[in-house]
Every structure is written in structure tokens, then in C-alpha cells.
Design an enzyme around this catalytic site. Structure first.
Site, PDB file in Angstrom:
ATOM      1  CB  VAL A 160     -10.844  -0.530   6.025  1.00 40.11           C
ATOM      2  CG1 VAL A 160     -11.187  -0.165   7.463  1.00 40.11           C
ATOM      3  CG2 VAL A 160     -12.072  -0.350   5.130  1.00 40.11           C
ATOM      4  CG  ASP A 184      -2.000   0.923   1.265  1.00 37.81           C
ATOM      5  OD1 ASP A 184      -2.491   1.248   0.179  1.00 37.81           O
ATOM      6  OD2 ASP A 184      -2.417   1.355   2.363  1.00 37.81           O
TER       7      ASP A 184
HETATM    8  O1  G3H Z   1      -4.462   2.930   2.133  1.00 43.23           O
HETATM    9  C1  G3H Z   1      -5.033   2.772   3.210  1.00 43.23           C
HETATM   10  C2  G3H Z   1      -6.373   3.280   3.437  1.00 43.23           C
HETATM   11  O2  G3H Z   1      -6.648   4.330   2.606  1.00 43.23           O
HETATM   12  C3  G3H Z   1      -6.762   3.370   4.863  1.00 43.23           C
HETATM   13  O3  G3H Z   1      -7.518   4.511   5.210  1.00 43.23           O
HETATM   14  O4  G3H Z   1      -6.952   4.356   7.612  1.00 43.23           O
HETATM   15  O5  G3H Z   1      -8.645   5.965   6.799  1.00 43.23           O
HETATM   16  O6  G3H Z   1      -9.149   3.545   6.802  1.00 43.23           O
HETATM   17  P1  G3H Z   1      -8.102   4.602   6.682  1.00 43.23           P
HETATM   18 ZN    ZN Z   2      -4.821   5.007   1.461  1.00 43.72          ZN
END
Ligand code: G3H
Ligand code: ZN
Length: 275
Positions: free
Chosen positions: A225, A78
Site C-alpha cells: 500500500v 520496492d
Molecule cells: O509497490 C507499491 C504498491 O504496489 C503500492 O500501490 O500505491 O496503489 O497502494 P498503491
Molecule cells: Zn507496486
């Protein structure tokens, strides 16, 4: 070349949950919940997770879980801004990786993403790209303000870069929302119309279920998430220490897993309902 499993989701109008994890017990809890609901799952390593766990270990754990559960479980890197790490993750066998060039000028983001997509595709790995700025903090990528994805640039970026998934900024933000999140569905509609690849919604934590369902119905195929999962894990650890005597720590992993399972279920229900 690995099949673009998000294309199937796009055609059949559902989404995959994509969760940030840092520990094996979170991974197991997410697999258990997804298996109970009968849906595929993406487990994401941040750059720091890939570094401390080791990219090969992460891939092996996800592969073992994919074998152990009756659902498809995919590994994903990610928000990677470090090209060297990204190449290592590709070589280690990640199913997909994200190059986050959103903080760079358009031409530079496009140029780097295009060269990475050629490298990925030669090795059967899928690539996620991003355009626009998502407010909040995610590893080294932080911004106080959003810059929504521009549809003209998005169309050009997707066409020229060869990305397999495309992350958009439409009012979504990383971390807990201050106030009610407001997704710009008219912008999403235009982006879906002009970008033929599956779109990704980051900043899933705190988005109301009805908005997640609506976004999926319109063409979002992957919902990220993170914060909610981390927060559930840490809160459970805290409350465990408050409610258990010192030394009585036998079932703490079960306790943590239950908390992560409950936190993720609220999101997974939306993905299943959108099928
Ligand atoms: O790339 C990770 C997500 O966009 C997580 O976003 O921590 O707001 O759920 P969040
Ligand atoms: Zn993100």
C-alpha cells in the site's frame, strides 16, 4: 540466511502489510498502528526514497523502530529497476529487495532475477520478483494497461529464478483505481497452486477490505500500500495549514502521524482478521 518470514504467513494464512514511506513520521505512525494491532510490518523504500534518504539511513531507521516496538519491522526496497542501487541496498542490510524486471522480456527478467537471487541469498537477503504488468505508475515503472501474470510462465519463473516472494498481476493496479477494482480470483487460485513461494499483491490502495481478506485467505502473504499513505499525509498537511493560524505549527507532526495511522488502519484490520 534470513528466515523467509512470509513463509510463516503463508502457512498460517495471514499477510504482512507492506507500506511505502518517505518520511520518519510516516514510519513511526505505521509502527504505532501495527503495534496496537499486534502485527508485523514491512516498511518499503522506493528507489527515490532509497536514494534521497540513503540506503544505510533507511536500514538504520527501520532497525531502530524494530528495536523500539514490540513487533517485527522489516525493511524492503520496492520496484527496483536499477541493479546498482539494488546491490547497494543488499549490502546496506535491507531485509528484502524487489527486482522489477516485469517490463523486460521473460528470458531477460528471469536471467537477471536469477543472478540477483544468488547474490541476495549469499548475503541473507530475501528477493521479490515480478511477472506480468501492473497498470499504473510506480517510480520508473509505468503502464496504461495490465498484462495479467501467465501461470505457465509464473511456474517456470518461480522455479528457475529462486525468488523468495512473487508479485502477481491479477487485476490490481498502482495508484487510485478508476472505478471498482476487479481482482481475478480464479487466476490467483491457479497462481497459488502452481507457485510454491509467498505471493505479493501490489496496488493495495482502494481494494475493498473483503477482497483483500479473500486474497489473503487464498494465499496472498504481502499486501503493498502506497498511494493512500502518501495521500493521507499530504491531505493532512494541507488541512493543517487551512485550520491553523500562520505560526501555530507546534503539533503538526502529531497531526500528520494521526492521519497516516488512520489511513493504514483500514488495511491492517484485514491482515489481522486473516490470521
Ligand atoms: O509497490 C507499491 C504498491 O504496489 C503500492 O500501490 O500505491 O496503489 O497502494 P498503491
Ligand atoms: Zn507496486
Amino acid at each position: 540466511m534470513m528466515e523467509n518470514y512470509l513463509l510463516r504467513a503463508k502457512h498460517e494464512n495471514y499477510a504482512l502489510g507492506s507500506f511505502n514511506v518517505n518520511t520518519y513520521d510516516e514510519m513511526v505512525a505505521l509502527c504505532e498502528t501495527a503495534a496496537r494491532l499486534g502485527q508485523p510490518l514491512i516498511l518499503m523504500a522506493s528507489m527515490s526514497c532509497a536514494r534521497f534518504m540513503g540506503e544505510k539511513t533507511f536500514v538504520k531507521l527501520v532497525q531502530a523502530l524494530n528495536d523500539a516496538y514490540p513487533i517485527d519491522v522489516y525493511s524492503h526496497l520496492d520496484h527496483c529497476t536499477d541493479q546498482e542501487l539494488l546491490l547497494r541496498c543488499i549490502d546496506a542490510g535491507f531485509d528484502s529487495v524487489m527486482f522489477d524486471g516485469s517490463h523486460r522480456p521473460f528470458a531477460e527478467n528471469l536471467q537477471i532475477t536469477s543472478s540477483l537471487s544468488a547474490y541476495c541469498h549469499e548475503r541473507g537477503v530475501l528477493l521479490e520478483g515480478e511477472l506480468g504488468v501492473i497498470a499504473g505508475e510506480e517510480g520508473p515503472v509505468k503502464s496504461k494497461f495490465s498484462e495479467f501474470t501467465d501461470p505457465d510462465q509464473a511456474e517456470c519463473f518461480v522455479r528457475e529464478s529462486g525468488v523468495d516472494f512473487f508479485a502477481v498481476s491479477i487485476g490490481n493496479a498502482h495508484g487510485f483505481y478508476k472505478g471498482e477494482p476487479k481482482l481475478h480470483f480464479d487466476l490467483l487460485e491457479e497462481l497459488v497452486r502452481r507457485c510454491p513461494v509467498p505471493l505479493v499483491l501490489h496496488g493495495g490502495t482502494g481494494i475493498p477490505q473483503e477482497d483483500i481478506r479473500r486474497a489473503i485467505a487464498m494465499g496472498i502473504c504481502k499486501v503493498n500500500v502506497g498511494t493512500e499513505i502518501r495521500s493521507a499525509y499530504v491531505s493532512a498537511l494541507y488541512s493543517y495549514t487551512q485550520t491553523h493560524e500562520k505560526g501555530d505549527v507546534r503539533d503538526f507532526v502529531k497531526y500528520l502521524r494521526a492521519a497516516v495511522g488512520t489511513a493504514s488502519e483500514r488495511y491492517m484490520e484485514c491482515f489481522a482478521a486473516a490470521k
